[in-house]
Design an enzyme around this catalytic site. Structure first.
Site, PDB file in Angstrom:
ATOM      1  CE1 TYR A  33      -3.478  -2.434  -0.266  1.00  0.00           C
ATOM      2  CE2 TYR A  33      -3.456  -2.715   2.112  1.00  0.00           C
ATOM      3  CZ  TYR A  33      -3.935  -3.062   0.868  1.00  0.00           C
ATOM      4  OH  TYR A  33      -4.875  -4.039   0.752  1.00  0.00           O
ATOM      5  CB  ALA A  35      -0.632   8.236  -0.206  1.00  0.00           C
ATOM      6  CG  HIS A  37      -3.113   0.950  -2.535  1.00  0.00           C
ATOM      7  ND1 HIS A  37      -1.756   0.947  -2.694  1.00  0.00           N
ATOM      8  CD2 HIS A  37      -3.602   0.189  -3.542  1.00  0.00           C
ATOM      9  CE1 HIS A  37      -1.431   0.213  -3.742  1.00  0.00           C
ATOM     10  NE2 HIS A  37      -2.534  -0.250  -4.285  1.00  0.00           N
ATOM     11  CD  GLN A 153      -7.775  -2.260 -12.447  1.00  0.00           C
ATOM     12  OE1 GLN A 153      -7.001  -3.176 -12.714  1.00  0.00           O
ATOM     13  NE2 GLN A 153      -7.703  -1.587 -11.314  1.00  0.00           N
ATOM     14  CG  LEU A 184       1.835   7.886  -4.773  1.00  0.00           C
ATOM     15  CD1 LEU A 184       1.078   7.883  -3.447  1.00  0.00           C
ATOM     16  CD2 LEU A 184       3.323   8.075  -4.519  1.00  0.00           C
ATOM     17  NE  ARG A 187       4.038  -4.273 -11.989  1.00  0.00           N
ATOM     18  CZ  ARG A 187       2.761  -4.593 -12.208  1.00  0.00           C
ATOM     19  NH1 ARG A 187       1.839  -3.660 -12.276  1.00  0.00           N
ATOM     20  NH2 ARG A 187       2.405  -5.867 -12.357  1.00  0.00           N
TER      21      ARG A 187
HETATM   22  P1  AMP Z   1      -3.275  -2.206  -7.257  1.00  0.00           P
HETATM   23  O1  AMP Z   1      -3.023  -2.637  -5.862  1.00  0.00           O
HETATM   24  O2  AMP Z   1      -2.108  -1.558  -7.922  1.00  0.00           O
HETATM   25  O3  AMP Z   1      -3.942  -3.263  -8.100  1.00  0.00           O
HETATM   26  O4  AMP Z   1      -4.338  -1.029  -7.164  1.00  0.00           O
HETATM   27  C1  AMP Z   1      -5.514  -1.167  -6.409  1.00  0.00           C
HETATM   28  C2  AMP Z   1      -6.374   0.042  -6.647  1.00  0.00           C
HETATM   29  O5  AMP Z   1      -5.638   1.201  -6.277  1.00  0.00           O
HETATM   30  C3  AMP Z   1      -6.763   0.234  -8.110  1.00  0.00           C
HETATM   31  O6  AMP Z   1      -8.102   0.694  -8.187  1.00  0.00           O
HETATM   32  C4  AMP Z   1      -5.803   1.279  -8.577  1.00  0.00           C
HETATM   33  O7  AMP Z   1      -6.296   2.061  -9.645  1.00  0.00           O
HETATM   34  C5  AMP Z   1      -5.654   2.117  -7.333  1.00  0.00           C
HETATM   35  N1  AMP Z   1      -4.402   2.874  -7.394  1.00  0.00           N
HETATM   36  C6  AMP Z   1      -3.158   2.408  -7.643  1.00  0.00           C
HETATM   37  N2  AMP Z   1      -2.266   3.428  -7.674  1.00  0.00           N
HETATM   38  C7  AMP Z   1      -2.983   4.567  -7.451  1.00  0.00           C
HETATM   39  C8  AMP Z   1      -2.650   5.949  -7.365  1.00  0.00           C
HETATM   40  N3  AMP Z   1      -1.404   6.386  -7.524  1.00  0.00           N
HETATM   41  N4  AMP Z   1      -3.640   6.833  -7.121  1.00  0.00           N
HETATM   42  C9  AMP Z   1      -4.915   6.403  -6.959  1.00  0.00           C
HETATM   43  N5  AMP Z   1      -5.300   5.116  -7.019  1.00  0.00           N
HETATM   44  C10 AMP Z   1      -4.351   4.215  -7.259  1.00  0.00           C
END
Ligand code: AMP
Length: 282
Positions: A33, A35, A37, A153, A184, A187
């Site tokens: 996680y 910010a 998330h 997505q 953010l 990766r």
């Molecule tokens: P992930 O864990 O990368 O699969 O992301 C989980 C959720 O967090 C998804 O809905 C992503 O679009 C969202 N997310 C990932 N990075 C960001 C970010 N920098 N700003 C806002 N939401 C994010």
């Protein structure tokens, strides 16, 4: 906060809440996680009586040569963060409980899934849609929250929910960024110091396109050319996957920015493949 690991436990808890007339919000994640998330979780908490956060590195959305094994994981820290953000349940299933050995049902929105990231990750959105629909069904959530960082997505998930009459409201949140503009991402941890120093150029290139559009430029090819020139100079460690200007909902390429359009890109930077996007308002 309860930590639940089997699909059945999650479903039982959520059905109990729903039977008592309570509402449920869902935030699907792959963990590690940041910010962004946290913002999704806090927003989810504000939408419903109960917040379910799922943490599952979904093997179905990784290609054979991709980083499934190496994907960053820290379940102890993530558990503390989900709890602090108000999750009532953190759902952390095992792959074997989510996918039977003979799993053979897939949810796909091919017209949208083959575009942008789908060009280099052909099975990615099929894996996303399948696991997201499972989570929608298990949690019976009234609302789910996704980030605009993964624009394609959220657009595909909205289309899937509409096409399949899934009774859920999809909400989105703006991209959380570092102070220098880098979106953010879990990766980002893959970046070397030299790559990290160039990484904000991804955002700055999109910002340049946005500035050009606000000054009257409407030709996507000229916008692309300007951004690619900039990246050739200032992002020499980057290798472009794609940079496209598309309709924000259909993801079809546009040939004139006469209405709000989305500039979306993916750039390989060392071991990381980073994505970002920005809405362009004429
Ligand atoms: P992930 O864990 O990368 O699969 O992301 C989980 C959720 O967090 C998804 O809905 C992503 O679009 C969202 N997310 C990932 N990075 C960001 C970010 N920098 N700003 C806002 N939401 C994010």
């Amino acid at each position: 906060m309860q930590i639940l690991v089997t699909p059945q436990e999650l479903n039982e808890q959520c059905r109990e809440w729903k039977a008592a007339g309570r509402t449920v919000a869902l935030v699907p994640t792959m963990g590690y996680y940041h910010a962004g998330h946290e913002d999704l979780m806090r927003h989810g908490k504000s939408l419903a009586d109960h917040l379910v956060v799922s943490l599952f590195v979904n093997p179905a959305q990784f290609g054979p040569a991709e980083d499934f094994e190496a994907y960053p994981r820290n379940s102890e820290r993530d558990t503390a963060i989900a709890g602090a953000c108000g999750a009532d349940v953190l759902f952390m299933p095992q792959s074997g409980d989510m996918y039977a050995p003979d799993h053979g049902t897939w949810v796909d929105v091919p017209a949208m899934a083959q575009k942008l990231c789908g060009q280099s990750r052909p099975a990615f959105f099929r894996g996303v849609c399948t696991v997201v629909l499972k989570l929608f069904l298990l949690s019976q959530a009234d609302a789910a929250v996704f980030g605009n960082k993964d624009w394609q997505q959220q657009a595909i998930v909205k289309r899937m929910a509409r096409d399949l009459n899934v009774p859920i409201r999809i909400e989105t949140r703006p991209t959380a960024r570092e102070d220098d503009g880098l979106a953010l991402s879990s990766r980002n941890v893959y970046l070397t110091p030299a790559e990290r120093a160039q990484a904000p150029e991804i955002y700055l290139g999109l910002k340049q396109a946005q500035d050009m559009v606000s000054r009257g430029e409407k030709d996507p090819e000229l916008l692309r050319a300007a951004v690619l020139r900039r990246w050739a100079e200032r992002l020499p460690l980057g290798r472009l996957d794609y940079l496209s200007v598309v309709h924000p909902e259909t993801l079809e390429t546009v040939n004139c920015v006469a209405a709000p359009a989305l500039a979306a890109c993916a750039v390989h930077l060392g071991k990381a493949r980073l994505i970002d996007n920005m809405l362009l308002y004429p």
